[in-house]
Scaffold this motif. Structure first.
Motif, PDB file in Angstrom:
ATOM      1  N   UNK A 224     -60.162  48.940 -31.316  1.00 30.12           N
ATOM      2  CA  UNK A 224     -59.087  49.881 -31.015  1.00 30.12           C
ATOM      3  C   UNK A 224     -59.491  50.814 -29.879  1.00 30.12           C
ATOM      4  N   UNK A 225     -60.707  51.331 -29.945  1.00 27.01           N
ATOM      5  CA  UNK A 225     -61.185  52.270 -28.929  1.00 27.01           C
ATOM      6  C   UNK A 225     -61.284  51.594 -27.565  1.00 27.01           C
ATOM      7  N   UNK A 226     -61.743  50.354 -27.534  1.00 27.45           N
ATOM      8  CA  UNK A 226     -61.831  49.633 -26.261  1.00 27.45           C
ATOM      9  C   UNK A 226     -60.454  49.494 -25.616  1.00 27.45           C
TER      10      UNK A 226
ATOM     11  N   UNK B 292     -57.117  41.358 -38.456  1.00 24.00           N
ATOM     12  CA  UNK B 292     -57.547  42.742 -38.677  1.00 24.00           C
ATOM     13  C   UNK B 292     -58.531  43.187 -37.588  1.00 24.00           C
ATOM     14  N   UNK B 293     -58.379  44.384 -37.085  1.00 26.37           N
ATOM     15  CA  UNK B 293     -59.288  44.904 -36.061  1.00 26.37           C
ATOM     16  C   UNK B 293     -59.878  46.225 -36.546  1.00 26.37           C
ATOM     17  N   UNK B 294     -61.059  46.523 -36.036  1.00 27.94           N
ATOM     18  CA  UNK B 294     -61.743  47.752 -36.400  1.00 27.94           C
ATOM     19  C   UNK B 294     -61.586  48.816 -35.332  1.00 27.94           C
ATOM     20  N   UNK B 295     -62.245  49.955 -35.566  1.00 24.60           N
ATOM     21  CA  UNK B 295     -62.094  51.075 -34.640  1.00 24.60           C
ATOM     22  C   UNK B 295     -62.690  50.765 -33.271  1.00 24.60           C
TER      23      UNK B 295
ATOM     24  N   UNK C 245     -53.689  52.492 -38.000  1.00 31.08           N
ATOM     25  CA  UNK C 245     -53.609  52.769 -36.570  1.00 31.08           C
ATOM     26  C   UNK C 245     -53.408  54.267 -36.326  1.00 31.08           C
ATOM     27  N   UNK C 246     -52.609  54.923 -37.163  1.00 30.72           N
ATOM     28  CA  UNK C 246     -52.421  56.365 -37.021  1.00 30.72           C
ATOM     29  C   UNK C 246     -53.742  57.111 -37.203  1.00 30.72           C
ATOM     30  N   UNK C 247     -54.540  56.675 -38.166  1.00 30.09           N
ATOM     31  CA  UNK C 247     -55.851  57.292 -38.375  1.00 30.09           C
ATOM     32  C   UNK C 247     -56.759  57.080 -37.174  1.00 30.09           C
ATOM     33  N   UNK C 248     -56.720  55.884 -36.597  1.00 25.27           N
ATOM     34  CA  UNK C 248     -57.519  55.592 -35.407  1.00 25.27           C
ATOM     35  C   UNK C 248     -57.085  56.485 -34.239  1.00 25.27           C
ATOM     36  N   UNK C 249     -55.770  56.665 -34.088  1.00 28.25           N
ATOM     37  CA  UNK C 249     -55.267  57.531 -33.013  1.00 28.25           C
ATOM     38  C   UNK C 249     -55.768  58.956 -33.212  1.00 28.25           C
TER      39      UNK C 249
END
Length: 241
Positions: free
Chosen positions: A112-114, A106-109, A18-22
């Protein structure tokens, strides 16, 4: 617009993901990350945080418990929440604490972006609202529709389980809306409304009389609880010579 975020998850891999996605999302700024809800609470109490990506199942304090603690704080703006969890049975509970969204692991980017874009739209709307003249009405979710309510018609707002009761001038039955008293406190203009009890927000224009620690609102008498007495006394002191 930049949104200040914290990430809370006691699983190291999930926390790093999640930190990487942020960090790869331009409008999000990672302020801190925590593997403990208690550590996150301590940080939020002393820092400005807009958004929290919050796991639910944690050992010391669950994400849902942390959300309720933040919701119950007096006089402080709580961060908005996007829950991240492997258990879909918590979805309804998440919306009861006004979570912006719910990501099922598990969720992908893309997912997460949505969810993050939903948060961006929320904060952009809040900014526009704060920069323009206050409206004289609000919209409330009542059953399956949005109902327009004039601020001048609101007598008081009463917390009722997972809902609020909005008592209106000239109406026998209150409107029942699926939201929290904390959210209503943030939505209603501060100069017109005041929280005087853990279960009540009153319209200052609708006060009939004040006696000791009780406010007569016409339809009922409301006790001013100890935690809200200081702010209320500041309001009434200007009328006392």
């Amino acid at each position: 617009m930049k949104i200040k975020c914290v990430v809370v998850d006691d699983e190291p891999l999930a926390l790093d993901l999640v930190c990487n996605f942020v960090n790869k999302t331009g409008f999000l700024v990672l302020e801190e990350k925590f593997d403990s809800a208690l550590d996150a609470l301590s940080y939020i109490n002393g820092h400005e945080v807009d958004l929290m990506f919050l796991d639910i199942q944690m050992a010391d304090l669950t994400g849902m418990e942390l959300a309720r603690v933040l919701e119950g704080r007096k006089g402080k703006q709580s961060p908005k929440i996007i829950f991240t969890t492997a258990y879909n049975q918590f979805a309804i509970e998440g919306y009861k604490v006004d979570a912006l969204d719910y990501l099922l692991k598990p969720f992908g980017y893309e997912e997460f972006l949505n969810a993050s874009q939903k948060a961006l739209k929320y904060f952009e709307k809040q900014t526009v609202t704060n920069q323009t003249t206050a409206e004289d009405y609000i919209f409330l979710k009542v059953e399956y529709q949005l109902v327009k309510v004039m601020l001048k018609d609101i007598v008081l707002v009463e917390g009722y389980k997972d809902y609020v009761k909005v008592h209106l001038v000239g109406k026998n039955a209150p409107l029942l809306s699926l939201t929290t008293l904390k959210s209503m406190e943030e939505l209603l203009p501060e100069g017109q409304f005041m929280r005087v009890h853990r279960s009540f927000i009153i319209s200052l224009d609708q006060i009939i009389s004040i006696s000791k620690s009780t406010v007569n609102m016409g339809i009922m008498n409301i006790s001013v609880s100890e935690g809200y007495k200081e702010g209320f006394l500041q309001f009434i002191n200007k009328w006392i010579n």
